[in-house]
Design a protein around this motif. Structure first.
Motif, PDB file in Angstrom:
ATOM      1  N   ALA A  69       0.829  -1.247   0.019  1.00  0.00           N
ATOM      2  CA  ALA A  69       0.004   0.430  -0.252  1.00  0.00           C
ATOM      3  C   ALA A  69       0.860   1.768  -0.344  1.00  0.00           C
ATOM      4  O   ALA A  69       1.794   1.425   0.320  1.00  0.00           O
ATOM      5  CB  ALA A  69      -1.023   0.328   1.038  1.00  0.00           C
ATOM      6  N   THR A  70      -0.026   2.708  -0.495  1.00  0.00           N
ATOM      7  CA  THR A  70       0.724   3.588   0.055  1.00  0.00           C
ATOM      8  C   THR A  70       0.125   4.914   0.658  1.00  0.00           C
ATOM      9  O   THR A  70      -1.192   4.740   0.989  1.00  0.00           O
ATOM     10  CB  THR A  70       1.216   4.215  -1.596  1.00  0.00           C
ATOM     11  OG1 THR A  70       2.144   5.284  -1.537  1.00  0.00           O
ATOM     12  CG2 THR A  70      -0.279   4.209  -2.295  1.00  0.00           C
ATOM     13  N   ALA A  71       0.883   5.705   1.071  1.00  0.00           N
ATOM     14  CA  ALA A  71       0.767   6.739   2.500  1.00  0.00           C
ATOM     15  C   ALA A  71       1.505   7.685   1.920  1.00  0.00           C
ATOM     16  O   ALA A  71       1.961   8.353   2.434  1.00  0.00           O
ATOM     17  CB  ALA A  71       0.380   6.387   3.515  1.00  0.00           C
ATOM     18  N   ARG A  72       1.304   8.241   0.062  1.00  0.00           N
ATOM     19  CA  ARG A  72       1.831   9.706   0.245  1.00  0.00           C
ATOM     20  C   ARG A  72       1.239  11.064   0.295  1.00  0.00           C
ATOM     21  O   ARG A  72       1.212  12.246   0.327  1.00  0.00           O
ATOM     22  CB  ARG A  72       2.440   9.519  -1.297  1.00  0.00           C
ATOM     23  CG  ARG A  72       3.221   8.192  -1.368  1.00  0.00           C
ATOM     24  CD  ARG A  72       4.696   8.032  -0.769  1.00  0.00           C
ATOM     25  NE  ARG A  72       5.458   7.561  -1.148  1.00  0.00           N
ATOM     26  CZ  ARG A  72       6.525   6.872  -0.534  1.00  0.00           C
ATOM     27  NH1 ARG A  72       6.614   7.806   0.862  1.00  0.00           N
ATOM     28  NH2 ARG A  72       7.007   5.711  -0.391  1.00  0.00           N
ATOM     29  N   THR A  73      -0.415  10.229   0.571  1.00  0.00           N
ATOM     30  CA  THR A  73      -1.475  11.901   0.038  1.00  0.00           C
ATOM     31  C   THR A  73      -2.003  11.571   1.729  1.00  0.00           C
ATOM     32  O   THR A  73      -2.134  11.084   1.725  1.00  0.00           O
ATOM     33  CB  THR A  73      -1.840  12.457  -0.571  1.00  0.00           C
ATOM     34  OG1 THR A  73      -2.797  10.837  -0.937  1.00  0.00           O
ATOM     35  CG2 THR A  73      -0.884  12.077  -2.298  1.00  0.00           C
ATOM     36  N   TRP A  74      -2.734  12.696   1.935  1.00  0.00           N
ATOM     37  CA  TRP A  74      -3.429  12.843   3.050  1.00  0.00           C
ATOM     38  C   TRP A  74      -4.944  12.156   2.178  1.00  0.00           C
ATOM     39  O   TRP A  74      -5.997  10.778   3.342  1.00  0.00           O
ATOM     40  CB  TRP A  74      -4.180  14.582   3.278  1.00  0.00           C
ATOM     41  CG  TRP A  74      -5.263  14.145   4.432  1.00  0.00           C
ATOM     42  CD1 TRP A  74      -6.872  14.412   4.030  1.00  0.00           C
ATOM     43  CD2 TRP A  74      -4.805  13.809   6.194  1.00  0.00           C
ATOM     44  NE1 TRP A  74      -6.991  14.092   5.555  1.00  0.00           N
ATOM     45  CE2 TRP A  74      -5.980  13.905   6.852  1.00  0.00           C
ATOM     46  CE3 TRP A  74      -3.654  13.567   6.448  1.00  0.00           C
ATOM     47  CZ2 TRP A  74      -6.085  13.779   7.984  1.00  0.00           C
ATOM     48  CZ3 TRP A  74      -3.905  13.234   7.773  1.00  0.00           C
ATOM     49  CH2 TRP A  74      -4.319  13.730   8.904  1.00  0.00           C
ATOM     50  N   SER A  75      -5.183  12.238   0.873  1.00  0.00           N
ATOM     51  CA  SER A  75      -6.674  10.977   0.480  1.00  0.00           C
ATOM     52  C   SER A  75      -6.105   9.437   0.546  1.00  0.00           C
ATOM     53  O   SER A  75      -6.888   8.469   0.942  1.00  0.00           O
ATOM     54  CB  SER A  75      -6.741  11.314  -1.217  1.00  0.00           C
ATOM     55  OG  SER A  75      -5.302  11.167  -1.633  1.00  0.00           O
ATOM     56  N   ASP A  76      -5.112   9.301   0.019  1.00  0.00           N
ATOM     57  CA  ASP A  76      -4.387   7.706   0.528  1.00  0.00           C
ATOM     58  C   ASP A  76      -4.852   7.398   1.894  1.00  0.00           C
ATOM     59  O   ASP A  76      -5.433   5.989   2.108  1.00  0.00           O
ATOM     60  CB  ASP A  76      -2.450   7.531   0.230  1.00  0.00           C
ATOM     61  CG  ASP A  76      -2.655   7.876  -1.056  1.00  0.00           C
ATOM     62  OD1 ASP A  76      -3.129   8.076  -2.112  1.00  0.00           O
ATOM     63  OD2 ASP A  76      -1.436   8.279  -1.165  1.00  0.00           O
ATOM     64  N   LEU A  77      -4.032   7.845   2.667  1.00  0.00           N
ATOM     65  CA  LEU A  77      -4.922   7.643   4.170  1.00  0.00           C
ATOM     66  C   LEU A  77      -6.304   7.697   4.298  1.00  0.00           C
ATOM     67  O   LEU A  77      -6.438   6.795   5.186  1.00  0.00           O
ATOM     68  CB  LEU A  77      -4.416   8.700   5.054  1.00  0.00           C
ATOM     69  CG  LEU A  77      -2.960   9.255   5.749  1.00  0.00           C
ATOM     70  CD1 LEU A  77      -2.293  10.073   6.560  1.00  0.00           C
ATOM     71  CD2 LEU A  77      -1.952   7.863   5.849  1.00  0.00           C
TER      72      LEU A  77
END
Length: 292
Positions: free
Chosen positions: A171-179
């Protein structure tokens, strides 16, 4: 409480059989021996009969001799317990928060395995309970995430522990929308930890409470299980993440500013640590530094 010198004099009097010999062996005058006996008899009643050829111990005197023997046994037990303060025997109690506890408990068991005379007692607890337990002498050592301000507590830096943003593997969490898409896996300190880290990684965000919450666990060893199953992300201390068995199922998102907590080793300030407690501290410092 009976004066120990009076008791010693009475024991010697019973052993020597006369005031003269008792005084000689004790390095006292006969008058001093008589005075000590009189002090005891004023409290306990007649202890000896004075005979022309010596003394005869009364039943009360025999009871007092038994009492003296019991004191001697208690004294030997005390000395034995104090002698157990060696570095490789006796019990050591340590209380700590969950994350660092997951890292140090196996190390403590390794140390106990190498030194079977050593008994380790460990408890997981939040900071407030750790401090209270050490203050109350229920545990020799404690670990805290905040340095205490208490004159009865000695605190030294033990280790540093970063907070980590942990997501499912791949998974990725590079942006707030990813979170927001992943959802947050909460735990007792989850919101506080997430807000501290995410405020630095994603400045200007709406805060962790604005994210959808996809789960909660109050068991430190299970917080990462829903993350490993792809159900969300969490923010957790590094030692807790490293203790998780399924490392291949999770991933730490690096990058951005970090948040690092200092862990403090505490004990009562009024007296020194026992040799065995010092041994435990030295062992943990060496091995925790290698795993940090």
């Amino acid at each position: 409480m009976l004066n120990p010198q009076w008791l010693r004099t009475f024991e010697m009097l019973a052993e020597a059989g006369s005031f003269t010999r008792a005084a000689e062996r004790l390095g006292l005058t006969q008058a001093a021996v008589s005075q000590h006996l009189r002090q005891l008899e004023d409290r306990l009643g007649l202890l000896v009969f004075r005979r022309p050829r010596g003394i005869e111990i009364t039943p009360a005197g025999r009871a007092l001799l038994d009492y003296c023997a019991e004191l001697e046994v208690a004294d030997r037990r005390l000395r034995g317990r104090l002698a157990e303060s060696g570095a490789e025997s006796g019990e050591v109690g340590l209380i700590s928060p969950g994350s660092i506890g997951l890292a140090i408990y196996p190390l403590l068991l390794d140390l106990q395995g190498a030194h079977p005379g050593l008994a380790v007692r460990h408890r997981f607890a939040p900071d407030a309970e750790v401090l209270a337990a050490v203050l109350a002498n229920h545990y020799d050592l404690g670990l805290l995430t905040l340095k205490p301000d208490d004159e009865h507590i000695a605190a030294t830096r033990f280790a540093q522990e970063p907070l980590e943003l942990v997501v499912p593997a791949g998974a990725t969490a590079r942006t707030w929308s990813d979170l927001a898409r992943l959802g947050f896996i909460d735990h007792p300190d989850g919101m506080a930890m997430a807000n501290r880290l995410l405020a630095r990684r994603f400045p200007g965000n709406a805060g962790a409470r604005s994210l959808p919450r996809h789960g909660f666990s109050n068991q430190i060893g299970l917080i990462l299980e829903p993350v490993a199953r792809g159900l969300g992300f969490t923010v957790i201390p590094r030692y807790a993440r490293r203790a998780f068995a399924r490392q291949d199922a999770i991933e730490v998102m690096e990058g951005g500013e970090s948040v690092v907590d200092t862990l403090w080793l505490i004990h009562r300030a009024e007296w020194p640590l026992t040799p065995r407690a010092q041994r435990v501290v030295a062992y943990l410092r060496e091995h925790v530094e290698h795993t940090a």
